[in-house]
Design a protein around this motif. Structure first.
Motif, short mmCIF file in Angstrom:
data_model
loop_
_atom_site.label_atom_id
_atom_site.label_comp_id
_atom_site.label_asym_id
_atom_site.label_seq_id
_atom_site.Cartn_x
_atom_site.Cartn_y
_atom_site.Cartn_z
N THR A 1 0.82 -1.24 0.00
CA THR A 1 0.00 0.00 0.00
C THR A 1 0.85 1.28 0.00
O THR A 1 0.33 2.37 0.19
N GLY B 1 3.20 4.43 -1.43
CA GLY B 1 3.08 5.34 -2.57
C GLY B 1 1.90 6.28 -2.43
O GLY B 1 0.94 5.99 -1.69
N GLY C 1 -3.64 4.73 2.78
CA GLY C 1 -3.72 3.32 3.15
C GLY C 1 -4.42 2.41 2.16
O GLY C 1 -4.65 1.24 2.46
C1 MRU Z 1 2.64 1.31 4.32
S1 MRU Z 1 3.72 2.16 3.27
C2 MRU Z 1 4.39 3.50 4.09
C3 MRU Z 1 3.54 4.72 4.22
O1 MRU Z 1 3.77 5.17 5.53
C4 MRU Z 1 3.91 5.84 3.28
O2 MRU Z 1 5.30 5.98 3.16
C5 MRU Z 1 3.31 5.77 1.91
O3 MRU Z 1 3.97 5.93 0.91
C6 MRU Z 1 1.85 5.54 1.78
O4 MRU Z 1 1.08 6.26 2.71
P1 MRU Z 1 -0.40 6.75 2.32
O5 MRU Z 1 -0.93 7.36 3.59
O6 MRU Z 1 -1.18 5.53 1.88
O7 MRU Z 1 -0.23 7.73 1.19
#
Ligand code: MRU
Ligand code: ZN
Length: 218
Positions: free
Chosen positions: A31, A33, A52
């Motif tokens: 998940t 990015g 997420g």
């Molecule tokens: C579970 S991947 C790590 C995340 O903390 C983050 O670095 C990421 O890229 C994605 O977070 P998001 O909140 O879905 O945009």
């Protein structure tokens, strides 16, 4: 400037396209990015991925529109990406940026760790540097690397300090890359070019190391 429903829908459709293209390359492990497309400058508003989500899939709840403070501009149950503040920093610091894409790959993580000591990675004499919009003969590019602060405002402030219009990206140590461009087409071209350069460089280091080991054992 008011963002129309058509502009919003067009940005969401473009985000779908970019997301599926990157998902095909396995650029969203676990998940990770986030992606955004700017909708207006004044006030700053952009469409961004919800936090997420499984970014290898499409759903009607994938994106929302936020303002320059990363707050949703419309009633929604969706939470903007945890890293929305970084997109906002990119749009504020680089006004010509119209889209900003973030992916975690093994190649960008390896380069970010290998060169963290120098806080930057440089590469020269590669055709794909032209993919970054840099056409000089034998051009050399340098992409900054920042520490992976868990506190996102601290991370965003570190990014704000090092990004420039000269090179359309920044690496976060053992985390990933943010790459941007004037629009989604250009941001995708930049991201793909960076990833090619990172993979080339790490593979080249490996081959060179293997050749040295062979010389020593023969
Ligand atoms: C579970 S991947 C790590 C995340 O903390 C983050 O670095 C990421 O890229 C994605 O977070 P998001 O909140 O879905 O945009
Ligand atoms: Zn991330």
């Amino acid at each position: 400037m008011t963002v129309t429903l058509e502009q919003r829908a067009d940005a969401f459709r473009r985000l779908d396209e970019a997301k599926l293209a990157f998902a095909r390359r396995d650029w969203f492990p676990g998940t990770s990015g986030n992606l955004s497309i700017k909708l207006s400058d004044d006030p700053l508003q952009f469409a961004v991925t919800a936090s997420g989500k499984d970014k290898t899939k499409l759903s009607p709840e994938d994106y929302l529109v936020v303002d320059g403070e990363s707050r949703p501009v419309e009633p929604t149950a969706l939470k903007p990406s945890a890293e929305t503040l970084i997109h906002a920093v990119v749009y504020k610091r680089i006004p010509q940026a119209g889209a900003c894409f973030h992916v975690h790959t093994v190649w960008n993580n390896l380069v970010s760790e290998l060169y963290f000591g120098q806080r930057a990675f440089s590469i020269q004499g590669q055709e794909l540097i032209k993919g970054l919009g840099i056409w000089e003969e034998n051009a050399r590019i340098t992409i900054p690397i920042v520490e992976n602060f868990a506190h996102i405002p601290t991370l965003a402030a570190a990014i704000d300090k090092v990004i420039t219009p000269d090179v359309p990206g920044v690496l976060i140590r053992n985390h990933g890359i943010y790459a941007w461009g004037a629009n989604d087409f250009e941001a995708k071209r930049h991201l793909e070019s960076f990833e090619f350069l990172f993979e080339y460089h790490v593979r080249w280091l490996q081959l060179r190391q293997n050749a040295v080991s062979l010389t020593h054992t023969s």
